[in-house]
Design a protein around this motif. Structure first.
Motif, PDB file in Angstrom:
ATOM      1  N   ARG A 113       1.346  79.979 -50.625  1.00  0.00           N
ATOM      2  CA  ARG A 113       2.116  79.352 -49.553  1.00  0.00           C
ATOM      3  C   ARG A 113       3.553  79.218 -50.029  1.00  0.00           C
ATOM      4  N   GLU A 115       6.210  78.135 -47.692  1.00  0.00           N
ATOM      5  CA  GLU A 115       7.014  77.287 -46.823  1.00  0.00           C
ATOM      6  C   GLU A 115       7.314  75.962 -47.527  1.00  0.00           C
ATOM      7  N   TRP A 116       8.491  75.399 -47.262  1.00  0.00           N
ATOM      8  CA  TRP A 116       8.906  74.189 -47.970  1.00  0.00           C
ATOM      9  C   TRP A 116       7.923  73.043 -47.788  1.00  0.00           C
ATOM     10  N   ALA A 124      13.483  70.127 -45.986  1.00  0.00           N
ATOM     11  CA  ALA A 124      13.532  71.575 -45.793  1.00  0.00           C
ATOM     12  C   ALA A 124      14.581  72.224 -46.688  1.00  0.00           C
ATOM     13  N   ASP A 126      15.358  76.468 -48.761  1.00  0.00           N
ATOM     14  CA  ASP A 126      14.906  77.792 -49.163  1.00  0.00           C
ATOM     15  C   ASP A 126      14.079  77.654 -50.436  1.00  0.00           C
ATOM     16  N   THR A 127      12.852  78.189 -50.444  1.00  0.00           N
ATOM     17  CA  THR A 127      12.003  78.065 -51.634  1.00  0.00           C
ATOM     18  C   THR A 127      12.188  79.213 -52.617  1.00  0.00           C
TER      19      THR A 127
END
Length: 266
Positions: A113, A115-116, A124, A126-127
Protein backbone atom coordinates in the motif's frame (compact mmCIF):
# COMPACT_ATOMS: atom_id res chain seq x y z
CA UNK A 1 2.23 -26.96 30.61
CA UNK A 2 2.35 -25.76 27.04
CA UNK A 3 4.72 -26.59 24.24
CA UNK A 4 6.63 -24.06 22.17
CA UNK A 5 9.33 -23.97 19.52
CA UNK A 6 12.23 -21.55 19.36
CA UNK A 7 12.80 -20.52 15.73
CA UNK A 8 14.53 -17.77 13.82
CA UNK A 9 14.76 -16.18 10.40
CA UNK A 10 18.22 -14.71 9.80
CA UNK A 11 18.69 -14.29 13.57
CA UNK A 12 15.32 -12.56 14.08
CA UNK A 13 14.14 -15.00 16.77
CA UNK A 14 10.70 -16.18 17.84
CA UNK A 15 8.91 -18.19 20.48
CA UNK A 16 6.23 -20.02 18.45
CA UNK A 17 3.25 -21.37 20.41
CA UNK A 18 0.66 -23.76 18.98
CA UNK A 19 -2.74 -22.54 20.21
CA UNK A 20 -4.83 -24.64 17.81
CA UNK A 21 -5.89 -27.27 20.38
CA UNK A 22 -5.76 -25.25 23.60
CA UNK A 23 -6.28 -21.50 23.50
CA UNK A 24 -3.90 -19.20 25.34
CA UNK A 25 -4.98 -15.78 26.59
CA UNK A 26 -2.14 -13.56 25.42
CA UNK A 27 -1.86 -10.19 27.13
CA UNK A 28 0.72 -7.45 26.66
CA UNK A 29 2.24 -8.26 30.07
CA UNK A 30 2.43 -12.01 29.34
CA UNK A 31 4.01 -11.45 25.92
CA UNK A 32 6.63 -9.15 27.48
CA UNK A 33 7.38 -11.69 30.21
CA UNK A 34 7.85 -14.56 27.75
CA UNK A 35 10.02 -12.40 25.47
CA UNK A 36 12.28 -11.26 28.34
CA UNK A 37 15.76 -12.66 27.65
CA UNK A 38 16.74 -12.80 31.33
CA UNK A 39 13.58 -13.85 33.19
CA UNK A 40 11.60 -15.43 30.36
CA UNK A 41 12.31 -17.56 27.28
CA UNK A 42 13.60 -14.68 25.19
CA UNK A 43 12.71 -13.56 21.65
CA UNK A 44 12.23 -10.60 19.36
CA UNK A 45 8.63 -11.64 18.67
CA UNK A 46 6.14 -14.08 20.15
CA UNK A 47 4.06 -15.99 17.56
CA UNK A 48 0.69 -17.62 18.28
CA UNK A 49 -0.46 -20.20 15.74
CA UNK A 50 -4.23 -20.74 15.89
CA UNK A 51 -7.16 -22.07 13.93
CA UNK A 52 -8.76 -20.15 11.06
CA UNK A 53 -12.03 -20.26 9.17
CA UNK A 54 -10.42 -18.54 6.17
CA UNK A 55 -7.02 -20.27 5.93
CA UNK A 56 -5.05 -23.30 7.11
CA UNK A 57 -3.89 -21.51 10.27
CA UNK A 58 -3.95 -18.07 11.83
CA UNK A 59 -0.92 -16.18 13.12
CA UNK A 60 -0.80 -13.47 15.79
CA UNK A 61 2.44 -11.54 16.38
CA UNK A 62 3.56 -9.80 19.57
CA UNK A 63 6.71 -7.69 19.80
CA UNK A 64 9.07 -7.93 22.76
CA UNK A 65 7.45 -4.80 24.24
CA UNK A 66 4.11 -6.65 24.31
CA UNK A 67 2.49 -4.76 21.45
CA UNK A 68 0.57 -6.79 18.85
CA UNK A 69 1.53 -6.07 15.25
CA UNK A 70 0.04 -6.88 11.87
CA UNK A 71 2.89 -8.57 10.00
CA UNK A 72 6.31 -10.18 10.36
CA UNK A 73 7.99 -11.55 7.26
CA UNK A 74 10.66 -13.59 9.02
CA UNK A 75 8.06 -15.23 11.27
CA UNK A 76 5.84 -16.00 8.28
CA UNK A 77 8.67 -18.01 6.70
CA UNK A 78 8.86 -20.10 9.90
CA UNK A 79 5.19 -21.13 9.80
CA UNK A 80 5.41 -23.86 7.09
CA UNK A 81 8.42 -25.27 8.94
CA UNK A 82 6.50 -25.23 12.23
CA UNK A 83 3.30 -26.73 10.76
CA UNK A 84 5.15 -29.19 8.53
CA UNK A 85 3.60 -28.26 5.18
CA UNK A 86 2.81 -25.38 2.82
CA UNK A 87 0.17 -23.18 4.40
CA UNK A 88 -2.21 -20.30 3.79
CA UNK A 89 -1.93 -18.07 6.85
CA UNK A 90 -4.52 -15.63 8.19
CA UNK A 91 -2.92 -12.51 9.69
CA UNK A 92 -4.06 -9.02 10.62
CA UNK A 93 -2.38 -7.96 7.36
CA UNK A 94 -4.46 -10.40 5.29
CA UNK A 95 -3.94 -13.89 3.89
CA UNK A 96 -0.33 -14.94 3.20
CA UNK A 97 0.68 -17.98 1.16
CA UNK A 98 3.88 -19.62 2.48
CA UNK A 99 5.64 -22.49 0.74
CA UNK A 100 8.65 -24.43 1.97
CA UNK A 101 11.83 -24.24 -0.10
CA UNK A 102 15.25 -25.70 0.58
CA UNK A 103 16.42 -24.22 3.87
CA UNK A 104 13.50 -21.86 4.31
CA UNK A 105 10.34 -20.60 2.65
CA UNK A 106 8.94 -18.40 -0.06
CA UNK A 107 6.04 -16.15 0.90
CA UNK A 108 3.57 -14.17 -1.17
CA UNK A 109 3.38 -11.00 0.94
CA UNK A 110 0.57 -9.47 -1.14
CA UNK A 111 0.51 -6.01 -2.66
CA UNK A 112 2.11 -3.01 -0.97
CA UNK A 113 0.00 0.00 0.00
CA UNK A 114 1.45 3.32 -1.06
CA UNK A 115 -1.28 5.83 -0.19
CA UNK A 116 -0.49 8.25 2.64
CA UNK A 117 -3.53 7.22 4.69
CA UNK A 118 -2.71 3.51 4.27
CA UNK A 119 0.80 3.86 5.71
CA UNK A 120 -0.68 5.56 7.85
CA UNK A 121 0.65 9.12 7.99
CA UNK A 122 -0.88 11.91 10.07
CA UNK A 123 -1.60 14.05 7.01
CA UNK A 124 -1.53 13.87 3.21
CA UNK A 125 1.81 13.92 1.38
CA UNK A 126 3.74 12.25 -1.42
CA UNK A 127 4.99 8.88 -0.13
CA UNK A 128 7.67 8.44 -2.81
CA UNK A 129 9.67 11.53 -1.84
CA UNK A 130 8.30 12.60 1.51
CA UNK A 131 8.75 16.36 2.10
CA UNK A 132 10.06 15.71 5.62
CA UNK A 133 13.29 14.56 7.20
CA UNK A 134 15.15 14.21 10.46
CA UNK A 135 18.50 15.86 11.06
CA UNK A 136 20.66 15.30 7.96
CA UNK A 137 18.79 12.23 6.63
CA UNK A 138 17.52 12.50 3.03
CA UNK A 139 13.82 12.58 2.14
CA UNK A 140 12.43 9.07 2.74
CA UNK A 141 9.90 6.75 1.09
CA UNK A 142 6.86 5.34 2.93
CA UNK A 143 5.44 1.87 2.20
CA UNK A 144 2.92 -0.33 4.00
CA UNK A 145 3.44 -4.09 3.54
CA UNK A 146 0.89 -5.08 6.18
CA UNK A 147 2.73 -2.86 8.64
CA UNK A 148 4.11 0.70 8.26
CA UNK A 149 7.64 1.39 7.01
CA UNK A 150 9.72 4.45 6.21
CA UNK A 151 12.88 3.97 4.13
CA UNK A 152 15.96 6.21 3.92
CA UNK A 153 18.44 5.60 1.07
CA UNK A 154 21.90 6.63 2.28
CA UNK A 155 25.28 6.82 0.58
CA UNK A 156 26.94 5.04 3.53
CA UNK A 157 25.36 3.15 6.43
CA UNK A 158 28.54 3.15 8.47
CA UNK A 159 28.53 5.79 11.14
CA UNK A 160 24.73 6.15 11.32
CA UNK A 161 23.51 6.34 14.91
CA UNK A 162 20.64 3.85 14.61
CA UNK A 163 19.99 3.77 18.37
CA UNK A 164 19.36 7.52 18.42
CA UNK A 165 17.57 8.02 15.09
CA UNK A 166 15.46 4.83 15.22
CA UNK A 167 13.30 5.67 18.26
CA UNK A 168 13.18 9.36 17.31
CA UNK A 169 11.52 8.50 13.99
CA UNK A 170 9.49 5.52 15.24
CA UNK A 171 7.65 7.72 17.74
CA UNK A 172 7.31 10.85 15.59
CA UNK A 173 3.70 12.18 15.56
CA UNK A 174 3.78 11.93 11.75
CA UNK A 175 3.24 8.17 12.25
CA UNK A 176 0.04 7.63 14.31
CA UNK A 177 0.63 3.84 14.43
CA UNK A 178 4.39 4.33 14.94
CA UNK A 179 6.66 3.06 12.16
CA UNK A 180 9.47 0.66 11.26
CA UNK A 181 12.56 2.63 10.25
CA UNK A 182 14.73 1.28 7.40
CA UNK A 183 18.25 2.59 6.68
CA UNK A 184 19.30 1.36 3.22
CA UNK A 185 22.34 1.63 0.96
CA UNK A 186 22.50 0.55 -2.70
CA UNK A 187 25.40 -1.92 -2.68
CA UNK A 188 25.34 -2.96 -6.34
CA UNK A 189 23.04 -3.98 -9.17
CA UNK A 190 19.82 -5.20 -7.49
CA UNK A 191 21.67 -5.47 -4.17
CA UNK A 192 20.76 -3.45 -1.07
CA UNK A 193 22.37 -3.28 2.38
CA UNK A 194 19.75 -2.73 5.08
CA UNK A 195 19.57 -2.02 8.81
CA UNK A 196 16.12 -1.89 10.41
CA UNK A 197 14.93 -0.25 13.61
CA UNK A 198 11.84 -2.35 14.21
CA UNK A 199 8.73 -0.81 15.77
CA UNK A 200 8.36 -2.21 19.28
CA UNK A 201 11.54 -4.30 19.10
CA UNK A 202 14.42 -1.96 18.25
CA UNK A 203 17.40 -3.10 16.21
CA UNK A 204 17.03 -6.70 15.04
CA UNK A 205 19.34 -8.87 12.97
CA UNK A 206 16.74 -9.04 10.21
CA UNK A 207 13.29 -7.73 9.33
CA UNK A 208 11.46 -9.48 6.50
CA UNK A 209 8.78 -6.85 6.03
CA UNK A 210 11.50 -4.18 6.12
CA UNK A 211 13.33 -5.96 3.30
CA UNK A 212 10.06 -6.11 1.31
CA UNK A 213 9.27 -2.44 1.89
CA UNK A 214 12.82 -1.37 1.02
CA UNK A 215 12.84 -3.36 -2.23
CA UNK A 216 9.49 -1.81 -3.18
CA UNK A 217 10.85 1.66 -2.39
CA UNK A 218 13.99 0.97 -4.46
CA UNK A 219 11.92 -0.13 -7.47
CA UNK A 220 9.70 2.96 -7.12
CA UNK A 221 12.80 5.18 -6.98
CA UNK A 222 14.27 3.27 -9.98
CA UNK A 223 17.23 2.17 -7.88
CA UNK A 224 16.50 -1.54 -8.50
CA UNK A 225 14.47 -3.75 -10.81
CA UNK A 226 13.54 -7.42 -10.72
CA UNK A 227 14.64 -9.81 -7.96
CA UNK A 228 16.69 -7.86 -5.42
CA UNK A 229 19.03 -9.26 -2.77
CA UNK A 230 18.61 -7.45 0.52
CA UNK A 231 21.56 -7.99 2.87
CA UNK A 232 20.70 -7.57 6.55
CA UNK A 233 23.08 -8.10 9.49
CA UNK A 234 21.68 -11.64 9.88
CA UNK A 235 21.92 -12.61 6.21
CA UNK A 236 20.25 -12.22 2.82
CA UNK A 237 16.67 -12.22 1.55
CA UNK A 238 15.56 -12.15 -2.08
CA UNK A 239 12.62 -9.84 -2.79
CA UNK A 240 10.84 -9.72 -6.14
CA UNK A 241 8.25 -7.03 -6.95
CA UNK A 242 7.02 -5.27 -10.05
CA UNK A 243 4.60 -2.33 -9.83
CA UNK A 244 1.01 -3.55 -9.58
CA UNK A 245 2.06 -7.05 -8.51
CA UNK A 246 2.52 -9.04 -5.34
CA UNK A 247 5.74 -9.05 -3.30
CA UNK A 248 7.54 -12.41 -3.21
CA UNK A 249 10.00 -12.92 -0.36
CA UNK A 250 12.37 -15.91 -0.22
CA UNK A 251 14.82 -16.68 2.55
CA UNK A 252 15.90 -18.97 5.39
CA UNK A 253 13.91 -20.24 8.36
CA UNK A 254 15.48 -22.28 11.17
CA UNK A 255 14.07 -24.47 13.93
CA UNK A 256 16.33 -24.23 16.99
CA UNK A 257 14.68 -26.31 19.72
CA UNK A 258 11.38 -27.32 21.33
CA UNK A 259 10.42 -26.76 24.95
CA UNK A 260 7.66 -26.74 27.53
CA UNK A 261 6.56 -23.90 29.79
CA UNK A 262 3.87 -23.19 32.37
CA UNK A 263 2.21 -20.13 30.79
CA UNK A 264 0.43 -19.35 34.08
CA UNK A 265 3.83 -18.36 35.51
CA UNK A 266 4.21 -15.54 32.96
Amino acid sequence: MGRFSKMHGLGNDFVVIDARESTLDMTEARAMAIADRHAGIGCDQLILIGNSDRADVSMRIFNSDGSEVEACGNATRCVPLFVGRDVLIETKAGLLDAKAVDGGASVDMGQPRLEWDAIPLAYAMDTLTMPVSWEDLPAPVAVNVGNPHVIFFLDDLDGVNFDRLGPLIEHDPLFPARVNVNFAQIAGNNHIRLVVWERGAGLTRACGTGACATAVAAVRRKLASGPTTVSLPGGDLVIDWTPGGHIMMTGPATHVFDGEADWARF
